[in-house]
Design a protein around this motif. Structure first.
Motif, short mmCIF file in Angstrom:
data_model
loop_
_atom_site.label_atom_id
_atom_site.label_comp_id
_atom_site.label_asym_id
_atom_site.label_seq_id
_atom_site.Cartn_x
_atom_site.Cartn_y
_atom_site.Cartn_z
N GLY A 137 0.83 -1.21 0.00
CA GLY A 137 0.00 0.00 0.00
C GLY A 137 0.85 1.25 0.00
N ASN A 138 0.22 2.36 -0.31
CA ASN A 138 0.87 3.65 -0.25
C ASN A 138 0.96 4.04 1.24
OD1 ASN A 138 1.78 6.25 -0.60
ND2 ASN A 138 0.02 6.96 -1.73
N GLY A 139 1.88 3.37 1.96
CA GLY A 139 1.94 3.45 3.42
C GLY A 139 0.95 2.49 4.04
N SER A 140 1.18 2.17 5.32
CA SER A 140 0.23 1.30 6.04
C SER A 140 -1.15 1.91 6.06
CB SER A 140 0.63 1.12 7.50
OG SER A 140 1.93 0.69 7.61
N ASP A 141 -1.17 3.24 6.00
CA ASP A 141 -2.46 3.90 6.11
C ASP A 141 -3.40 3.46 4.98
OD1 ASP A 141 -1.47 5.09 8.34
OD2 ASP A 141 -0.94 6.97 7.36
N GLU A 142 -2.87 3.24 3.80
CA GLU A 142 -3.73 2.73 2.72
C GLU A 142 -4.22 1.31 3.03
OE1 GLU A 142 -2.13 2.15 -1.37
OE2 GLU A 142 -4.11 2.74 -2.07
N CYS A 143 -3.33 0.50 3.62
CA CYS A 143 -3.73 -0.88 3.98
C CYS A 143 -4.84 -0.86 5.03
CB CYS A 143 -2.53 -1.66 4.51
SG CYS A 143 -1.19 -1.80 3.30
N ASP B 31 -0.68 -4.72 14.03
CA ASP B 31 0.14 -3.69 13.39
C ASP B 31 1.56 -3.80 13.95
OD1 ASP B 31 1.41 -1.43 12.44
OD2 ASP B 31 -0.30 -0.10 12.79
N GLU B 32 2.44 -4.31 13.11
CA GLU B 32 3.84 -4.55 13.51
C GLU B 32 4.77 -3.50 12.91
OE1 GLU B 32 4.90 -8.59 12.52
OE2 GLU B 32 3.60 -9.44 14.07
N ALA B 33 4.36 -2.24 12.94
CA ALA B 33 5.17 -1.18 12.32
C ALA B 33 6.60 -1.15 12.88
CB ALA B 33 4.51 0.19 12.53
N ARG C 70 -7.31 -15.85 10.35
CA ARG C 70 -8.03 -14.60 10.60
C ARG C 70 -7.13 -13.51 11.21
NH1 ARG C 70 -11.21 -15.21 14.48
NH2 ARG C 70 -10.77 -17.38 14.98
N ILE C 71 -5.84 -13.76 11.22
CA ILE C 71 -4.91 -12.70 11.63
C ILE C 71 -4.31 -12.06 10.39
CG2 ILE C 71 -2.62 -12.25 12.65
CD1 ILE C 71 -3.34 -14.07 14.94
N ILE C 72 -4.36 -10.74 10.34
CA ILE C 72 -3.77 -9.97 9.24
C ILE C 72 -2.71 -9.06 9.85
CG2 ILE C 72 -4.23 -8.16 7.53
CD1 ILE C 72 -6.99 -9.51 7.13
N VAL C 73 -1.50 -9.13 9.30
CA VAL C 73 -0.38 -8.37 9.87
C VAL C 73 -0.08 -7.16 8.99
CG1 VAL C 73 2.07 -8.45 10.51
CG2 VAL C 73 0.61 -10.44 10.93
N LEU C 74 0.18 -6.03 9.62
CA LEU C 74 0.63 -4.83 8.91
C LEU C 74 2.07 -4.53 9.28
CD1 LEU C 74 -2.41 -2.43 9.57
CD2 LEU C 74 -1.97 -3.81 7.53
N GLN C 75 2.88 -4.28 8.27
CA GLN C 75 4.24 -3.78 8.51
C GLN C 75 4.46 -2.59 7.59
OE1 GLN C 75 7.30 -6.77 8.49
NE2 GLN C 75 6.31 -8.01 10.07
N THR C 76 5.61 -1.97 7.71
CA THR C 76 5.89 -0.77 6.93
C THR C 76 7.38 -0.64 6.71
OG1 THR C 76 5.66 1.64 6.90
CG2 THR C 76 5.95 0.63 9.05
N ILE D 254 3.08 -2.70 4.07
CA ILE D 254 3.03 -4.11 3.68
C ILE D 254 1.95 -4.79 4.51
CG2 ILE D 254 4.36 -6.26 3.53
CD1 ILE D 254 6.91 -4.50 3.70
N LEU D 255 1.00 -5.41 3.83
CA LEU D 255 -0.02 -6.20 4.53
C LEU D 255 0.27 -7.65 4.24
CD1 LEU D 255 -3.84 -5.54 4.55
CD2 LEU D 255 -2.93 -7.80 3.97
N ILE D 256 0.32 -8.47 5.28
CA ILE D 256 0.67 -9.88 5.13
C ILE D 256 -0.48 -10.72 5.68
CG2 ILE D 256 2.42 -11.65 5.64
CD1 ILE D 256 4.29 -9.17 6.37
N ALA D 257 -1.02 -11.59 4.83
CA ALA D 257 -2.19 -12.36 5.24
C ALA D 257 -2.31 -13.60 4.36
CB ALA D 257 -3.46 -11.51 5.09
N ALA D 258 -3.21 -14.50 4.73
CA ALA D 258 -3.49 -15.67 3.90
C ALA D 258 -3.84 -15.20 2.48
CB ALA D 258 -4.66 -16.46 4.50
#
Ligand SMILES: *Cc1c(COP(=O)(O)O)cnc(C)c1O
Length: 349
Positions: free
Chosen positions: A73-79, A175-177, A196-202, A216-220
């Motif tokens: 995404g355009n930053g985590s904020d977009e995710c 959110d693992e920023a 059902r866990i969705i991880v966000l990184q940046t 970066i969004l990381i998920a199934a």
């Protein structure tokens, strides 16, 4: 997907995505007269790869996941915004937030007309499962868990997250920023066990690329297929993809900087604890410290007058009299400590 598809908004489940020129013809060679681009080469006259394949392959390698488990995404904020649009029906669904925490979860909820239910962290900034579960109902789609938490800096225990997972049937967003500063606590790579866990990184923090904007969004992979339909087709520009790919190749610099920042963080904590004006330095696994002072507002203003800018969190519930201080270079931290010393001497007279 999958057994959890019912968590998605019905309109998103049914959505037929925009099909871009780059979706309909995937080759690299040929005469491209399909996207109304300007034919004269200048390095940027062509649209970017909408799925950022090359960049995702590299990130997948670094994060030890499959490329089809990534959304950029355009930053985590977009995710974060994409998550609301995928799961939350405006005016009907709700999410649970655990304040004090990152402010964007709430703003993105308000933009999407989604109710937020707040369950405060305890005095050690830890979540209390027994307080959270009764707040969830059939329309609670997301729970945001920020770990390490901003602004407190502590990691949310794995046991809490697993217990929450087993007792809540919606999506848990972690959110693992700041997780590059404590990689042992990451939930990445556990999508099979916890779909059902969705991880966000940046790349904005430890990777030093805040200005490029890459979340970066990381998920199934089933979730990624859905989010790909929602995102704007060309959300990461050509130049960003190129530059990020280049910056990611210097893994050594990344490791060295993370190490240097971690060393400085622990040193800064020790020095702060020597000061009488400091009441508490909260434990942090991130690149910042939340510090409780005797007079946070006065110290905040004093630092600004001396050209050192920190974040005043005093008005945030649970963070009274506290400043959030980002760990700088050694020289920057020296300056900060010296100023705080000066302040202490000045006010103790
Ligand atoms: C800084 C930060 C982000 C990063 O957002 P970007 O849009 O990727 O720069 C995300 N979450 C938290 C908790 C943060 O502190």
């Amino acid at each position: 997907m999958n057994e959890f598809e019912s968590l998605l908004r019905p309109n998103i489940r049914k959505l037929v995505p925009y099909s871009s020129a780059r979706d309909e013809y995937k080759g690299n060679e040929g005469i491209f007269l399909d996207a109304n681009e300007n034919p004269f080469e200048n390095g940027f006259n062509r649209y970017p790869d909408p799925y950022q394949h090359q960049l995702k392959d590299r990130i997948a390698q670094i994060k030890k996941v499959h490329a089809d488990q990534l959304l950029l995404g355009n930053g985590s904020d977009e995710c974060i915004d994409i998550l609301y649009r995928a799961f939350c029906r405006p005016g009907r669904d709700n999410v649970i937030l655990l304040p004090p925490t990152y402010g964007m979860y709430k703003v993105a909820a308000e933009i999407n007309d989604v109710e937020t239910r707040e369950v405060s962290l305890d005095e050690n900034f830890l979540p209390v499962l027994d307080k959270i579960l009764p707040v969830a109902d059939a329309n609670t789609k997301l729970i945001f868990v920020c770990s390490p938490n901003n602004p407190s800096g502590n990691v949310i225990p794995e046991k809490f997250i697993v217990d929450l997972y087993n007792n809540f049937s919606g999506i848990i967003v972690i959110d693992e920023a700041y997780v590059d500063f404590c990689p042992q606590f990451s939930f990445v790579g556990k999508a099979d066990r916890f779909p059902r866990i969705i991880v966000l990184q940046t790349l904005s923090k430890a990777w030093g690329l805040a200005g490029l904007r890459l979340g970066i969004l990381i998920a199934a992979s089933g979730w990624i297929t859905v989010f790909n339909k929602i995102k704007p087709p060309y959300n990461i520009g050509v130049r960003t993809q190129e530059l990020v790919l280049e910056k990611l190749s210097d893994k050594e610099q990344h490791t060295d900087q993370v190490k240097a920042i971690t060393v400085q963080r622990d040193r800064l904590r020790n020095e702060l604890l020597q000061l009488g004006i400091v009441e508490k330095v909260y434990p942090s696994e991130a690149n910042f410290l939340l510090v409780k002072f005797s007079q946070a507002n006065e110290i905040f203003e004093f630092l600004i007058r001396n050209m050192v800018i920190v974040r005043n969190r005093s008005s945030v519930r649970g963070c009274e009299n506290s400043l959030r201080i980002t760990v700088g270079t050694k020289e920057e931290n020296d300056q900060l400590i010296k100023l705080l010393h000066d302040y202490q001497v000045k006010t103790s007279k």
